[in-house]
Every structure is written in C-alpha cells, then in structure tokens.
Design a protein around this motif. Sequence first.
Motif, PDB file in Angstrom:
ATOM      1  N   ARG A 170       5.233   0.661  -0.784  1.00 40.31           N
ATOM      2  CA  ARG A 170       5.346   1.042   0.623  1.00 40.31           C
ATOM      3  C   ARG A 170       5.881   2.473   0.741  1.00 40.31           C
ATOM      4  NH1 ARG A 170       8.140  -4.479   3.092  1.00 40.31           N
ATOM      5  NH2 ARG A 170       6.680  -5.956   2.129  1.00 40.31           N
ATOM      6  N   CYS A 171       6.833   2.822  -0.123  1.00 38.26           N
ATOM      7  CA  CYS A 171       7.353   4.195  -0.129  1.00 38.26           C
ATOM      8  C   CYS A 171       6.239   5.197  -0.405  1.00 38.26           C
ATOM      9  CB  CYS A 171       8.445   4.335  -1.187  1.00 38.26           C
ATOM     10  SG  CYS A 171       9.945   3.402  -0.868  1.00 38.26           S
ATOM     11  N   VAL A 172       5.378   4.872  -1.363  1.00 35.29           N
ATOM     12  CA  VAL A 172       4.288   5.774  -1.724  1.00 35.29           C
ATOM     13  C   VAL A 172       3.311   5.921  -0.565  1.00 35.29           C
ATOM     14  CG1 VAL A 172       2.341   6.107  -3.296  1.00 35.29           C
ATOM     15  CG2 VAL A 172       4.526   5.273  -4.187  1.00 35.29           C
ATOM     16  N   PHE A 173       2.918   4.814   0.049  1.00 33.80           N
ATOM     17  CA  PHE A 173       1.971   4.873   1.162  1.00 33.80           C
ATOM     18  C   PHE A 173       2.537   5.656   2.346  1.00 33.80           C
ATOM     19  CE2 PHE A 173      -0.306   0.789  -0.314  1.00 33.80           C
ATOM     20  CZ  PHE A 173      -1.305   1.539  -0.901  1.00 33.80           C
ATOM     21  N   ILE A 174       3.773   5.379   2.713  1.00 32.05           N
ATOM     22  CA  ILE A 174       4.366   6.059   3.867  1.00 32.05           C
ATOM     23  C   ILE A 174       4.560   7.541   3.568  1.00 32.05           C
ATOM     24  CG2 ILE A 174       6.428   6.205   5.301  1.00 32.05           C
ATOM     25  CD1 ILE A 174       4.511   3.941   6.024  1.00 32.05           C
ATOM     26  N   PHE A 175       4.889   7.879   2.331  1.00 27.79           N
ATOM     27  CA  PHE A 175       5.015   9.292   1.967  1.00 27.79           C
ATOM     28  C   PHE A 175       3.689  10.023   2.166  1.00 27.79           C
ATOM     29  CE2 PHE A 175       4.181  12.408  -1.424  1.00 27.79           C
ATOM     30  CZ  PHE A 175       5.106  13.389  -1.070  1.00 27.79           C
ATOM     31  N   ILE A 176       2.594   9.422   1.718  1.00 24.84           N
ATOM     32  CA  ILE A 176       1.284  10.051   1.869  1.00 24.84           C
ATOM     33  C   ILE A 176       0.912  10.171   3.345  1.00 24.84           C
ATOM     34  CG2 ILE A 176      -1.183   9.763   1.392  1.00 24.84           C
ATOM     35  CD1 ILE A 176      -0.410   8.505  -1.279  1.00 24.84           C
ATOM     36  N   VAL A 177       1.191   9.132   4.109  1.00 27.39           N
ATOM     37  CA  VAL A 177       0.918   9.192   5.550  1.00 27.39           C
ATOM     38  C   VAL A 177       1.719  10.317   6.199  1.00 27.39           C
ATOM     39  CG1 VAL A 177       1.211   7.959   7.731  1.00 27.39           C
ATOM     40  CG2 VAL A 177       0.257   6.770   5.757  1.00 27.39           C
ATOM     41  N   MET A 178       2.994  10.430   5.851  1.00 27.96           N
ATOM     42  CA  MET A 178       3.844  11.458   6.454  1.00 27.96           C
ATOM     43  C   MET A 178       3.336  12.853   6.154  1.00 27.96           C
ATOM     44  SD  MET A 178       7.887  12.231   5.794  1.00 27.96           S
ATOM     45  CE  MET A 178       8.219  10.497   5.785  1.00 27.96           C
ATOM     46  N   VAL A 179       2.957  13.106   4.907  1.00 25.34           N
ATOM     47  CA  VAL A 179       2.483  14.428   4.515  1.00 25.34           C
ATOM     48  C   VAL A 179       1.269  14.841   5.342  1.00 25.34           C
ATOM     49  CG1 VAL A 179       1.364  15.689   2.630  1.00 25.34           C
ATOM     50  CG2 VAL A 179       3.430  14.371   2.197  1.00 25.34           C
ATOM     51  N   ASN A 180       0.408  13.905   5.663  1.00 24.05           N
ATOM     52  CA  ASN A 180      -0.814  14.221   6.403  1.00 24.05           C
ATOM     53  C   ASN A 180      -0.638  14.212   7.909  1.00 24.05           C
ATOM     54  OD1 ASN A 180      -3.308  14.237   4.393  1.00 24.05           O
ATOM     55  ND2 ASN A 180      -1.887  12.655   3.678  1.00 24.05           N
ATOM     56  N   VAL A 181       0.305  13.428   8.414  1.00 22.73           N
ATOM     57  CA  VAL A 181       0.405  13.195   9.850  1.00 22.73           C
ATOM     58  C   VAL A 181       1.358  14.171  10.528  1.00 22.73           C
ATOM     59  CG1 VAL A 181       1.226  11.530  11.563  1.00 22.73           C
ATOM     60  CG2 VAL A 181      -0.289  10.781   9.718  1.00 22.73           C
ATOM     61  N   VAL A 182       2.473  14.490   9.870  1.00 20.51           N
ATOM     62  CA  VAL A 182       3.471  15.385  10.472  1.00 20.51           C
ATOM     63  C   VAL A 182       2.961  16.808  10.300  1.00 20.51           C
ATOM     64  CG1 VAL A 182       5.887  16.108  10.465  1.00 20.51           C
ATOM     65  CG2 VAL A 182       5.293  13.736   9.957  1.00 20.51           C
TER      66      VAL A 182
END
Length: 505
Positions: A170-182
């Motif tokens: 979950r940490c890995v997925f949310i990290f990738i989402v954050m990098v692209n979304v923010v």
Amino acid sequence: MPRGRSETDYELPRTTTTGARRPRLSENHLDAGAQVWPDKPGVDAADLAPSADDAPPTPTPPAAGKKIAATFLRRGHSLTYVALFVFTVILYARPAEFYPSPWTASIAFILGAVTLAFFLPSQLALEGTLTARPREVSLVLLFCLTGLLSIPLALSPGTAWETFSDTFIRCVFIFIVMVNVVRTEARLKGMLFLTLLVSIWLSVGAINDYRLGLMTVEGYRVGGRGSGIFGNSNDMALHLVTILPITIALLLGARRLFGKIFYGACGALLIAAIVLTYSRGAFIALMVAFGFMAFKIGRGHRLGVLLLAFLVIAGLLLFAPGNYGRRIISIFVPSLDPVGSADARRGELIRSLHVAARHPLFGIGMGNYATQMSYRGLVTHNSYTQVAAEMGAAALVLYTLFILTPLRRLGQMARETFGSRKSSRHYYLAVGLQTSLLAYMVASFFASVSYQWYVYYLVGYAVCLRRLYESEKGSAIVPEKKQAKEEERRRRTALARPGVRAETV
C-alpha cells in the motif's frame, strides 16, 4: 593604419569564400552583428558580421536517452487528489482503532481502491503511461520486486506474504499515486498542512497526557495514539521529528506575521511532544536536524546560527522533565537505563547483522526476523538491518538510494535557489524536506519502520516539490558532477574540430 584604430581592432585579413578580402572585427566590437564603423560610412554591417566559419561551436546536444528537459505538469487528477487526501486523513486518524466496526475496519481499504480506480484512467488519459518515471519510482519498484522475490525463499513464506501484501504494498502504491497526482503547489501545500495538523493533534494529546499524569510507558513516558503508526511512543516521536523541519521551513517562508506566529507555535508544540516521549533516537535526530538546518540556512552567519542552535538545545535539556537528561545520558552509559532496553537493542542489532551476513541474497523473508530469529521475539529496531536481514543486500542498497536520491537533488535545488531565497517559494521548503529525510535516516536507525508509511510520504513530498520546480524552471535538475562531465565532453568535442581555438570554447 587608419587614425583612431588600435592594432587590436583588427585581426589579419583573410580570404572569404568569394575570394574578396575584408577585415574582421574583434569580439569587443561586435554586438549581435548589428554594429557599423561610425568613421566609415560606406561600410555595411552585413559585410562586417562574422561568417559561419568564425561562429563559435554549437554545443553538442545530450546523448540519446539523457533527457534534461522537464515534463510540463498538466492539470488533472482532481478526483484522484481528493481521494488521496481523504485516504491520508483516514490513515492518520485511524477511526477503526477508536470506533471499531466492520465499516471503519474496511474504510481505508475502500478508499485506497477508489484512489487507484480514479488514478489509472486519469493517468493514461493525461500522459499515456501508468506513471511518471523519476528515479525514486524506479528504485521503489525494484525494492518492491526484491521483497516479492524473497517470499518463496523465506523461512516462513506465509509471514513474508502477509507483511508484503499488508502495509508495504500500500505504501508503494500510494507513493506512486502521490508522485503523479500532486502536480500543483496548492496540492502539495494541502498535503503538508494536513500532516502538520495531525502532528499538532498528536502533540497536544501527548502534552495533555503528561499534564494528567498518564505516563503509560515505563511509568514516566507518554504513549502514542491508538495501535497503528502512532501507537508506539518511539514511532510517534519519529513522525514528529521528521515533520518539525517542514514546520520550521514553513515558518521561515511565511510572508505574514500571523503565519510566522502560527508555525512558530506549532514548532514549539512538536518539540515539547518529542521531549515527553523520552525517545533517545528522536533526540539524536532532533540534534542532527537542528545542526543541519543551522548550517544550511545560516550561510554568512553560521557561527551565530550554530550558537543559537546550541542555546536552544541547552534550554531544551534545562527545562525538560527531571529525568530526561538521565535518559539521554543512557545513550552513552547504558547502565543508567532503568529497564535495560539499550542492552536489548544492542543484542538485536548484532543478531540482525549476523542474519544479514548469513543470508545476503534475499534474506530470510519480510517480517520473519521477529518470529524466526530474535532471541526475545523482538524486531531488529533498525530499519537498515531489518531490510538487510529480511530482504537481502540488494534491497538494502535500493532502500538507501531511495532516501539518498531526493536528499541530494533537494540539496542542489536549494543551492540553485539560494540567491533568490527571500522571494523563492522553493528554497526553505527544499531545505526543510532535506532535513526531514536526514532526520528520518537518523531516527530510523533505532526503529524498524522500513515497511511503514513515514519515508514513503517524505520522499513523495520531495519528488513532488522537485517536479514542480523543474516544471517552472523548464529543465530537470542534473547532478553537478554530471553537469561538469557533460561540459567537459562538449568542450573536448568542440576542440576536436579543425580551426577552433581553446579560448573560444
């Protein structure tokens, strides 16, 4: 020689491609090919402009695959950002621990699934790829791969899979989402402000527990909140000590008096809560953070700033609770520790190093150390030996690079914006995030948190800030050593051309 012209005004006449001979102006007398001789009215500027043979060599473009242009961050991912923000609120608030029910137990998973459901189609529509590929994303994916490969060879594959598929992935997925979304400054500030509000909540709770005499850890330390990432007093202190530099950066970057007062009060709350946890690892990280920020921000006045930092530390020890100094001295004199936790941790550290040396390829499996190798059923109490023992040496290298890569690039970003720091929106935040990562590296040496959320959010903030800066600047941050090598390569390529002099390159 005509009157009024020195010998340096001309070079030797040369033959042009048409066979005509004309004098050539020196570089001091040329201004973009538009100058004419005022004392020679019949001379045309075009005749005096340097020819193609005289032009300085064109810089060699970067080699294929070495892109230096930053990708423009287009607007998008609005729904995904909202879902990410709400997910982070639930992650920090952890309602299932305070209000147990089937709904609250599954709300974090549901929000994570909704976030991914919004993210994937939006990302494909915006950029045509599943994710942007800064180096940190590649490192975390490789780190994830090493964890997956370690599962079949684990001492207990079931434990390894449970650890991998629970919080870590979950940490890995949310990290990738954050990098692209923010991808806007407002979004990044929103995430940082949310984290600061959570830290204030934790700090006020810790201070209130101390006021009421609720020192539930070893009889003199305040505990954490709930049983998750803030449930342990050491883990809560680790979170607070990594958010404190961001708070100081927001204080220094604030333009209005109200903002400075607000962030200053927040910083004081965080420091008080860190002290009340009596965490020795957090204290060491706090000292390193103070020293680093004083060194970075106090350029030109470093002696005065370091003296101020020393006075703050001295005041901290002076006004801390009675046995806080004894607790800190036990770092160097373990016999002063009333419960002997320092000796236990030292034993687990040596044991984990031995396990890492015996299993260098894929380790013994994620989560297996406490159940299979520990003398007392304890974790390694060290993130680096946790990764080395449970995932192998290659995973340790990837994990370390995952932290060091944004740390170095934030440093270069701070150096580039130092001259305009008073008006720059990026300088203080870059230094603050750099200090937060450094504080995490120190504090995590005393805690097994490599599979937890702390570092993934910090690195995510750092990558988002860098991408915003690169998009505004129009080019990517290239390491200084790489820039120097590229400039030297271009110079040598230019010198290899016939007729090119060294002083023109």
